[in-house]
Write a protein that holds these residues in place. Sequence first.
Motif, PDB file in Angstrom:
ATOM      1  N   UNK A  13     -26.347 -18.186 -46.078  1.00  0.00           N
ATOM      2  CA  UNK A  13     -26.936 -16.929 -45.662  1.00  0.00           C
ATOM      3  C   UNK A  13     -27.259 -17.002 -44.178  1.00  0.00           C
ATOM      4  N   UNK A  14     -27.052 -15.915 -43.481  1.00  0.00           N
ATOM      5  CA  UNK A  14     -27.282 -15.895 -42.036  1.00  0.00           C
ATOM      6  C   UNK A  14     -28.723 -16.280 -41.700  1.00  0.00           C
ATOM      7  N   UNK A  15     -29.653 -15.973 -42.584  1.00  0.00           N
ATOM      8  CA  UNK A  15     -31.058 -16.323 -42.360  1.00  0.00           C
ATOM      9  C   UNK A  15     -31.319 -17.826 -42.397  1.00  0.00           C
ATOM     10  N   UNK A  16     -30.384 -18.585 -42.941  1.00  0.00           N
ATOM     11  CA  UNK A  16     -30.553 -20.038 -43.039  1.00  0.00           C
ATOM     12  C   UNK A  16     -29.886 -20.770 -41.877  1.00  0.00           C
ATOM     13  N   UNK A  17     -29.332 -20.022 -40.923  1.00  0.00           N
ATOM     14  CA  UNK A  17     -28.652 -20.663 -39.799  1.00  0.00           C
ATOM     15  C   UNK A  17     -29.503 -20.551 -38.540  1.00  0.00           C
ATOM     16  N   UNK A  18     -29.367 -21.538 -37.693  1.00  0.00           N
ATOM     17  CA  UNK A  18     -30.018 -21.472 -36.388  1.00  0.00           C
ATOM     18  C   UNK A  18     -29.110 -20.748 -35.397  1.00  0.00           C
ATOM     19  N   UNK A  19     -27.826 -21.005 -35.522  1.00  0.00           N
ATOM     20  CA  UNK A  19     -26.832 -20.351 -34.671  1.00  0.00           C
ATOM     21  C   UNK A  19     -25.491 -20.476 -35.374  1.00  0.00           C
ATOM     22  N   UNK A  20     -24.615 -19.515 -35.109  1.00  0.00           N
ATOM     23  CA  UNK A  20     -23.276 -19.570 -35.686  1.00  0.00           C
ATOM     24  C   UNK A  20     -22.345 -18.682 -34.878  1.00  0.00           C
ATOM     25  N   UNK A  21     -21.075 -18.955 -34.982  1.00  0.00           N
ATOM     26  CA  UNK A  21     -20.060 -18.146 -34.325  1.00  0.00           C
ATOM     27  C   UNK A  21     -19.836 -16.886 -35.146  1.00  0.00           C
ATOM     28  N   UNK A  22     -19.582 -15.788 -34.474  1.00  0.00           N
ATOM     29  CA  UNK A  22     -19.320 -14.538 -35.165  1.00  0.00           C
ATOM     30  C   UNK A  22     -18.081 -14.609 -36.052  1.00  0.00           C
ATOM     31  N   UNK A  23     -17.173 -15.509 -35.728  1.00  0.00           N
ATOM     32  CA  UNK A  23     -15.950 -15.649 -36.518  1.00  0.00           C
ATOM     33  C   UNK A  23     -16.244 -16.187 -37.917  1.00  0.00           C
ATOM     34  N   UNK A  24     -17.380 -16.812 -38.090  1.00  0.00           N
ATOM     35  CA  UNK A  24     -17.744 -17.360 -39.404  1.00  0.00           C
ATOM     36  C   UNK A  24     -18.351 -16.303 -40.324  1.00  0.00           C
ATOM     37  N   UNK A  25     -18.771 -15.169 -39.759  1.00  0.00           N
ATOM     38  CA  UNK A  25     -19.483 -14.148 -40.522  1.00  0.00           C
ATOM     39  C   UNK A  25     -18.499 -13.321 -41.359  1.00  0.00           C
ATOM     40  N   UNK A  26     -18.653 -13.359 -42.664  1.00  0.00           N
ATOM     41  CA  UNK A  26     -17.770 -12.637 -43.592  1.00  0.00           C
ATOM     42  C   UNK A  26     -18.502 -11.477 -44.274  1.00  0.00           C
ATOM     43  N   UNK A  27     -19.617 -11.054 -43.700  1.00  0.00           N
ATOM     44  CA  UNK A  27     -20.440 -10.012 -44.312  1.00  0.00           C
ATOM     45  C   UNK A  27     -19.661  -8.720 -44.528  1.00  0.00           C
ATOM     46  N   UNK A  28     -18.875  -8.291 -43.539  1.00  0.00           N
ATOM     47  CA  UNK A  28     -18.126  -7.031 -43.676  1.00  0.00           C
ATOM     48  C   UNK A  28     -17.163  -7.085 -44.859  1.00  0.00           C
TER      49      UNK A  28
END
Length: 197
Positions: free
Chosen positions: A152-167
């Motif tokens: 979950x994005x709330x459990x990350x300190x930082x991440x690349x936008x390419x890793x986000x699969x929310x859409x």
Amino acid sequence: MKKIILGMALAAVSASIPTVASAQRLGGAVVAVVDTDRIYRECTACRAAQTQLQTQVTSLQQRAQQLGQPLQTEAQQIQTAINALNGKQPDAALTSRAQSLQQRQNTANQEIQRLEQNIRSTQAHVAQQIGARLNPIINQVMTQRGANLAVDVGATLAHSGALNVTNEVLAALNQQLPSVSVTPLPQQPAQQQPQGR
């Protein structure tokens, strides 16, 4: 001779150690990040359910006010009558009126608690239905993207936008779950007690 056999055995064991150690290594993690808060805010079924739940909350607030205003008015009248006694004991009529008020307050509180419990149960039922579809969808999208870990994005300190699969997850959820039942959790049938002989 024993030294030669012992030496050969140690060599065989030491040669096999790196193989065992490498077999136990895990591959690198490929992570997918999902914003579940956003999904619960924006999914089609979520929005429709939230609108219906808000209507139920508004109705509860109106009912609480409808029940509370007359009781509050009567309580003030009783308190004024008690204050006018200047410390004397209230008569039977005033005592009976106060007891009747207390019973009506208890009944009103029970009704409001029942309505609140119904809303909480409905919220839990909505979340259960969405969660039952959301988790498999996250796994499916994670696999499609070649990830072996979803966070979950709330459990990350930082991440690349390419890793986000929310859409992708949101689109799949909207397709697979266009609506949910906005009703309380189904009641479990009561366990039948064995009859004694």
